[in-house]
Motif scaffolding. Structure first.
Motif, PDB file in Angstrom:
ATOM      1  N   GLU A  10       0.827  -1.207   0.000  1.00  0.00           N
ATOM      2  CA  GLU A  10       0.000   0.000   0.000  1.00  0.00           C
ATOM      3  C   GLU A  10       0.860   1.256   0.000  1.00  0.00           C
ATOM      4  N   LYS A  11       1.921   1.259   0.813  1.00  0.00           N
ATOM      5  CA  LYS A  11       2.822   2.409   0.884  1.00  0.00           C
ATOM      6  C   LYS A  11       3.521   2.620  -0.463  1.00  0.00           C
ATOM      7  N   VAL A  12       4.013   1.529  -1.046  1.00  0.00           N
ATOM      8  CA  VAL A  12       4.696   1.601  -2.337  1.00  0.00           C
ATOM      9  C   VAL A  12       3.742   2.120  -3.409  1.00  0.00           C
ATOM     10  N   THR A  13       2.531   1.599  -3.426  1.00  0.00           N
ATOM     11  CA  THR A  13       1.538   2.027  -4.406  1.00  0.00           C
ATOM     12  C   THR A  13       1.246   3.518  -4.268  1.00  0.00           C
ATOM     13  N   GLU A  14       1.082   3.969  -3.039  1.00  0.00           N
ATOM     14  CA  GLU A  14       0.817   5.388  -2.769  1.00  0.00           C
ATOM     15  C   GLU A  14       1.955   6.264  -3.291  1.00  0.00           C
ATOM     16  N   ILE A  15       3.189   5.862  -3.026  1.00  0.00           N
ATOM     17  CA  ILE A  15       4.358   6.632  -3.476  1.00  0.00           C
ATOM     18  C   ILE A  15       4.430   6.658  -5.001  1.00  0.00           C
ATOM     19  N   MET A  16       4.266   5.494  -5.622  1.00  0.00           N
ATOM     20  CA  MET A  16       4.406   5.395  -7.072  1.00  0.00           C
ATOM     21  C   MET A  16       3.364   6.241  -7.800  1.00  0.00           C
ATOM     22  N   LYS A  17       2.166   6.305  -7.281  1.00  0.00           N
ATOM     23  CA  LYS A  17       1.102   7.076  -7.932  1.00  0.00           C
ATOM     24  C   LYS A  17       1.420   8.568  -7.961  1.00  0.00           C
ATOM     25  N   ARG A  18       2.293   9.030  -7.059  1.00  0.00           N
ATOM     26  CA  ARG A  18       2.644  10.451  -7.004  1.00  0.00           C
ATOM     27  C   ARG A  18       3.784  10.827  -7.948  1.00  0.00           C
ATOM     28  N   LEU A  19       4.513   9.848  -8.453  1.00  0.00           N
ATOM     29  CA  LEU A  19       5.717  10.131  -9.233  1.00  0.00           C
ATOM     30  C   LEU A  19       5.439  10.230 -10.725  1.00  0.00           C
ATOM     31  N   ASP A  20       6.076  11.210 -11.355  1.00  0.00           N
ATOM     32  CA  ASP A  20       5.954  11.432 -12.787  1.00  0.00           C
ATOM     33  C   ASP A  20       6.389  10.198 -13.584  1.00  0.00           C
ATOM     34  N   ASN A  26      -1.337   2.452 -15.261  1.00  0.00           N
ATOM     35  CA  ASN A  26      -2.647   2.408 -14.629  1.00  0.00           C
ATOM     36  C   ASN A  26      -2.544   1.757 -13.244  1.00  0.00           C
ATOM     37  N   THR A  27      -3.610   1.803 -12.487  1.00  0.00           N
ATOM     38  CA  THR A  27      -3.602   1.289 -11.113  1.00  0.00           C
ATOM     39  C   THR A  27      -3.225  -0.186 -11.069  1.00  0.00           C
ATOM     40  N   SER A  28      -3.714  -0.945 -12.006  1.00  0.00           N
ATOM     41  CA  SER A  28      -3.405  -2.375 -12.057  1.00  0.00           C
ATOM     42  C   SER A  28      -1.902  -2.611 -12.271  1.00  0.00           C
ATOM     43  N   GLU A  29      -1.291  -1.821 -13.138  1.00  0.00           N
ATOM     44  CA  GLU A  29       0.145  -1.969 -13.411  1.00  0.00           C
ATOM     45  C   GLU A  29       0.984  -1.556 -12.206  1.00  0.00           C
ATOM     46  N   ILE A  30       0.583  -0.495 -11.535  1.00  0.00           N
ATOM     47  CA  ILE A  30       1.295  -0.068 -10.331  1.00  0.00           C
ATOM     48  C   ILE A  30       1.156  -1.131  -9.242  1.00  0.00           C
ATOM     49  N   ILE A  61      15.014   2.766  -9.488  1.00  0.00           N
ATOM     50  CA  ILE A  61      14.157   3.936  -9.611  1.00  0.00           C
ATOM     51  C   ILE A  61      13.939   4.457  -8.193  1.00  0.00           C
ATOM     52  N   ILE A  62      14.237   5.740  -7.981  1.00  0.00           N
ATOM     53  CA  ILE A  62      14.086   6.343  -6.652  1.00  0.00           C
ATOM     54  C   ILE A  62      12.608   6.653  -6.422  1.00  0.00           C
ATOM     55  N   LEU A  63      12.085   6.162  -5.308  1.00  0.00           N
ATOM     56  CA  LEU A  63      10.695   6.423  -4.944  1.00  0.00           C
ATOM     57  C   LEU A  63      10.590   7.576  -3.954  1.00  0.00           C
ATOM     58  N   SER A  64      11.522   7.656  -3.028  1.00  0.00           N
ATOM     59  CA  SER A  64      11.572   8.789  -2.090  1.00  0.00           C
ATOM     60  C   SER A  64      13.007   8.981  -1.644  1.00  0.00           C
ATOM     61  N   GLY A  65      13.295  10.170  -1.154  1.00  0.00           N
ATOM     62  CA  GLY A  65      14.660  10.478  -0.724  1.00  0.00           C
ATOM     63  C   GLY A  65      15.492  11.004  -1.867  1.00  0.00           C
ATOM     64  N   GLY A  66      16.771  10.705  -1.854  1.00  0.00           N
ATOM     65  CA  GLY A  66      17.663  11.183  -2.900  1.00  0.00           C
ATOM     66  C   GLY A  66      19.041  10.566  -2.780  1.00  0.00           C
ATOM     67  N   VAL A  67      19.758  10.588  -3.889  1.00  0.00           N
ATOM     68  CA  VAL A  67      21.110  10.033  -3.940  1.00  0.00           C
ATOM     69  C   VAL A  67      22.024  11.010  -4.659  1.00  0.00           C
ATOM     70  N   LEU A  78      28.697  14.535  -9.028  1.00  0.00           N
ATOM     71  CA  LEU A  78      28.392  14.833 -10.423  1.00  0.00           C
ATOM     72  C   LEU A  78      26.932  15.227 -10.589  1.00  0.00           C
ATOM     73  N   ALA A  79      26.080  14.657  -9.734  1.00  0.00           N
ATOM     74  CA  ALA A  79      24.642  14.934  -9.845  1.00  0.00           C
ATOM     75  C   ALA A  79      23.943  14.507  -8.562  1.00  0.00           C
ATOM     76  N   ARG A  80      22.746  15.065  -8.368  1.00  0.00           N
ATOM     77  CA  ARG A  80      21.853  14.608  -7.305  1.00  0.00           C
ATOM     78  C   ARG A  80      20.583  14.142  -7.983  1.00  0.00           C
ATOM     79  N   LEU A  81      20.144  12.947  -7.622  1.00  0.00           N
ATOM     80  CA  LEU A  81      18.944  12.369  -8.206  1.00  0.00           C
ATOM     81  C   LEU A  81      17.850  12.307  -7.150  1.00  0.00           C
ATOM     82  N   GLU A  82      16.621  12.543  -7.583  1.00  0.00           N
ATOM     83  CA  GLU A  82      15.484  12.661  -6.670  1.00  0.00           C
ATOM     84  C   GLU A  82      14.384  11.676  -7.060  1.00  0.00           C
ATOM     85  N   PRO A  83      13.292  11.655  -6.309  1.00  0.00           N
ATOM     86  CA  PRO A  83      12.206  10.724  -6.616  1.00  0.00           C
ATOM     87  C   PRO A  83      11.750  10.831  -8.070  1.00  0.00           C
ATOM     88  N   GLY A  84      11.607   9.665  -8.693  1.00  0.00           N
ATOM     89  CA  GLY A  84      11.242   9.592 -10.103  1.00  0.00           C
ATOM     90  C   GLY A  84      12.449   9.456 -11.010  1.00  0.00           C
TER      91      GLY A  84
END
Length: 153
Positions: A10-20, A26-30, A61-67, A78-84
Motif C-alpha cells: 500500500e505504501k509503495v503504491t501510494e508513493i508510485m502514484k505520485r511520481l511522474d 494504470n492502477t493495475s500496473e502499479i 528507480i528512486i521512490l523517495s529520498g535522494g542520492v 556529479l549529480a543529485r537524483l530525486e524521486p522519479g
C-alpha cells in the motif's frame, strides 16, 4: 551494505502514484509492480548503493529520498537524483562495470529492477518502463547540450 526494511504494498503504491515516472501506468500496473516487495529497498543516509567498477544486473528507480552520483576519490558530486529519477540503467543495458558510486544523501526508498523481475512483468509494463527511461535520457542529453552551449558562449 544495504539495509532492507519491509515496505507495505500500500505504501509503495501510494508513493508510485505520485511520481511522474509512473504517470502512464494504470492502477493495475502499479499494483503489479508493488507485488515485487523483495525488490524495494530502504537505504540510510550515506549508504553506498552502487560501487564504481562493480558489475550488476540491476538498475534503480528512486521512490523517495535522494542520492548523489560521485566518482571514486572525488569530493564533488556529479549529480543529485530525486524521486522519479533512476540510475544504473546504462551498466544494466550494456553489462559494463559501473562508472560511478551512488550514495544515498538521505533515507531513500528505491525499487531495484533486475532481469528476473523484468521477465515476470507484462510486455506493457516493460514498454512503459523503457519509454520513461528513454524520455528521461533524452531530457538529460538536452540539459547536457545546454550546459555545453553555455560554456562555449
Amino acid at each position: 551494505m544495504q539495509k532492507v526494511e519491509y515496505i507495505t504494498k500500500e505504501k509503495v503504491t501510494e508513493i508510485m502514484k505520485r511520481l511522474d515516472f509512473f504517470k502512464d501506468f494504470n492502477t493495475s500496473e502499479i499494483t503489479k509492480l508493488s507485488e515485487f516487495h523483495t525488490n524495494f529497498f530502504v537505504y540510510e543516509k550515506d549508504e553506498r548503493i552502487i560501487e564504481e567498477g562493480h558489475h550488476s544486473n540491476a538498475f534503480y528507480i528512486i521512490l523517495s529520498g535522494g542520492v548523489i552520483v560521485i566518482k571514486e576519490n572525488s569530493k564533488i558530486p556529479l549529480a543529485r537524483l530525486e524521486p522519479g529519477d533512476f540510475f544504473g540503467e546504462i551498466a544494466f543495458i550494456t553489462g559494463n562495470p559501473r562508472t560511478s558510486n551512488i550514495v544515498s544523501d538521505e533515507t531513500t526508498i528505491a525499487i531495484r529492477i533486475n532481469r528476473s523481475m523484468l521477465d515476470k512483468l507484462t510486455s506493457e509494463i516493460r514498454e512503459k518502463i523503457k519509454d520513461q527511461i528513454l524520455n528521461k535520457l533524452i531530457q538529460r542529453i538536452g540539459r547536457m547540450n545546454d550546459v555545453i552551449v553555455s560554456l562555449t558562449e
